[in-house]
Design a protein around this motif. Structure first.
Motif, PDB file in Angstrom:
ATOM      1  N   UNK A  50       5.403  18.205 -42.647  1.00  0.00           N
ATOM      2  CA  UNK A  50       5.174  17.168 -43.650  1.00  0.00           C
ATOM      3  C   UNK A  50       5.176  17.748 -45.060  1.00  0.00           C
ATOM      4  N   UNK A  51       4.815  18.996 -45.215  1.00  0.00           N
ATOM      5  CA  UNK A  51       4.977  19.649 -46.514  1.00  0.00           C
ATOM      6  C   UNK A  51       6.438  19.804 -46.868  1.00  0.00           C
ATOM      7  N   UNK A  52       7.251  20.201 -45.863  1.00  0.00           N
ATOM      8  CA  UNK A  52       8.692  20.318 -46.095  1.00  0.00           C
ATOM      9  C   UNK A  52       9.309  18.963 -46.427  1.00  0.00           C
ATOM     10  N   UNK A  57      11.543  14.913 -50.225  1.00  0.00           N
ATOM     11  CA  UNK A  57      11.502  13.582 -50.839  1.00  0.00           C
ATOM     12  C   UNK A  57      11.314  13.669 -52.350  1.00  0.00           C
ATOM     13  N   UNK A  58      10.427  14.543 -52.787  1.00  0.00           N
ATOM     14  CA  UNK A  58      10.173  14.659 -54.221  1.00  0.00           C
ATOM     15  C   UNK A  58      11.335  15.331 -54.953  1.00  0.00           C
ATOM     16  N   UNK A  59      12.250  15.924 -54.191  1.00  0.00           N
ATOM     17  CA  UNK A  59      13.480  16.476 -54.776  1.00  0.00           C
ATOM     18  C   UNK A  59      14.618  15.467 -54.715  1.00  0.00           C
ATOM     19  N   UNK A  60      14.338  14.274 -54.196  1.00  0.00           N
ATOM     20  CA  UNK A  60      15.343  13.227 -54.149  1.00  0.00           C
ATOM     21  C   UNK A  60      16.268  13.261 -52.946  1.00  0.00           C
ATOM     22  N   UNK A 106       3.463   9.128 -43.435  1.00  0.00           N
ATOM     23  CA  UNK A 106       2.438  10.047 -43.954  1.00  0.00           C
ATOM     24  C   UNK A 106       2.788  10.640 -45.309  1.00  0.00           C
ATOM     25  N   UNK A 107       4.069  10.862 -45.563  1.00  0.00           N
ATOM     26  CA  UNK A 107       4.479  11.401 -46.863  1.00  0.00           C
ATOM     27  C   UNK A 107       4.260  10.353 -47.952  1.00  0.00           C
ATOM     28  N   UNK A 108       4.606   9.108 -47.664  1.00  0.00           N
ATOM     29  CA  UNK A 108       4.453   8.048 -48.664  1.00  0.00           C
ATOM     30  C   UNK A 108       2.992   7.730 -48.971  1.00  0.00           C
ATOM     31  N   UNK A 109       2.147   7.758 -47.954  1.00  0.00           N
ATOM     32  CA  UNK A 109       0.765   7.327 -48.140  1.00  0.00           C
ATOM     33  C   UNK A 109      -0.219   8.441 -48.458  1.00  0.00           C
ATOM     34  N   UNK A 110       0.104   9.679 -48.098  1.00  0.00           N
ATOM     35  CA  UNK A 110      -0.873  10.745 -48.310  1.00  0.00           C
ATOM     36  C   UNK A 110      -0.259  12.014 -48.915  1.00  0.00           C
ATOM     37  N   UNK A 111       0.702  12.600 -48.233  1.00  0.00           N
ATOM     38  CA  UNK A 111       1.216  13.909 -48.651  1.00  0.00           C
ATOM     39  C   UNK A 111       1.910  13.863 -50.009  1.00  0.00           C
TER      40      UNK A 111
END
Length: 172
Positions: A50-52, A57-60, A106-111
């Motif tokens: 989930x870190x990866x 995601x934050x890199x588009x 999980x990435x959208x809501x927390x990570x």
């Protein structure tokens, strides 16, 4: 126990205090368990899937930044299995990229929000503990409403017991 003792209504304030105490005991047990397994809450670099995925995601992009072994492209069927070529476990290889097949929620809501707010990557153990606690609290809210609406004639001990069963009687 007499019928009159069972039918005696508990005050909402007393019931709320007992429910909060029971829920706090369970939450502390969850936190203690998560901390003793891995005391690291966040890291500067992504350390798990989930870190990866958050980093991707934050890199588009929707695919992981991990580069597949180039030998995968020359295999007749790269989906057949390892075939002597190392690959990322629990990730899907597709057209030269790895995709995480676990859900993105999980990435959208927390990570993702964690990364944006703190600049660090939340570990999967800490994320799991947070989601487990949130699910437990949602169940406690349901138990509270059910007890208050239909079972408030029962002793508040029944409510506390139900919270303990809900908190400790699951796979968390």
């Amino acid at each position: 126990m007499t019928v009159s003792a069972i039918q005696k209504r508990s005050s909402p304030a007393r019931a709320g205090i007992m429910a909060a105490v029971a829920a706090t005991v369970v939450l502390l047990a969850y936190a203690w368990t998560a901390y003793t397994v891995n005391p690291v809450i966040a890291t500067r670099e992504p350390g798990a899937y989930y870190g990866f995925l958050t980093d991707a995601f934050l890199s588009g992009q929707t695919y992981l930044k991990a580069k597949p072994d180039p030998r995968l492209t020359i295999l007749a069927d790269p989906y057949l299995g390892a075939q002597g070529v190392p690959r990322l476990h629990d990730a899907t290889y597709f057209r030269g990229r790895y995709y995480l097949y676990f859900g993105a929620a999980p990435v959208f809501f927390l990570y993702g929000p964690w990364r944006l707010l703190t600049g660090t990557f939340l570990t999967d153990g800490a994320g799991t503990a947070i989601f487990a606690m949130a699910g437990f609290l949602a169940g406690c809210a349901l138990l509270w409403n059910v007890w208050r609406r239909w079972f408030n004639h029962l002793s508040v001990g029944w409510l506390a017991g139900a919270i303990f069963v809900w908190g400790f009687g699951n796979y968390t």
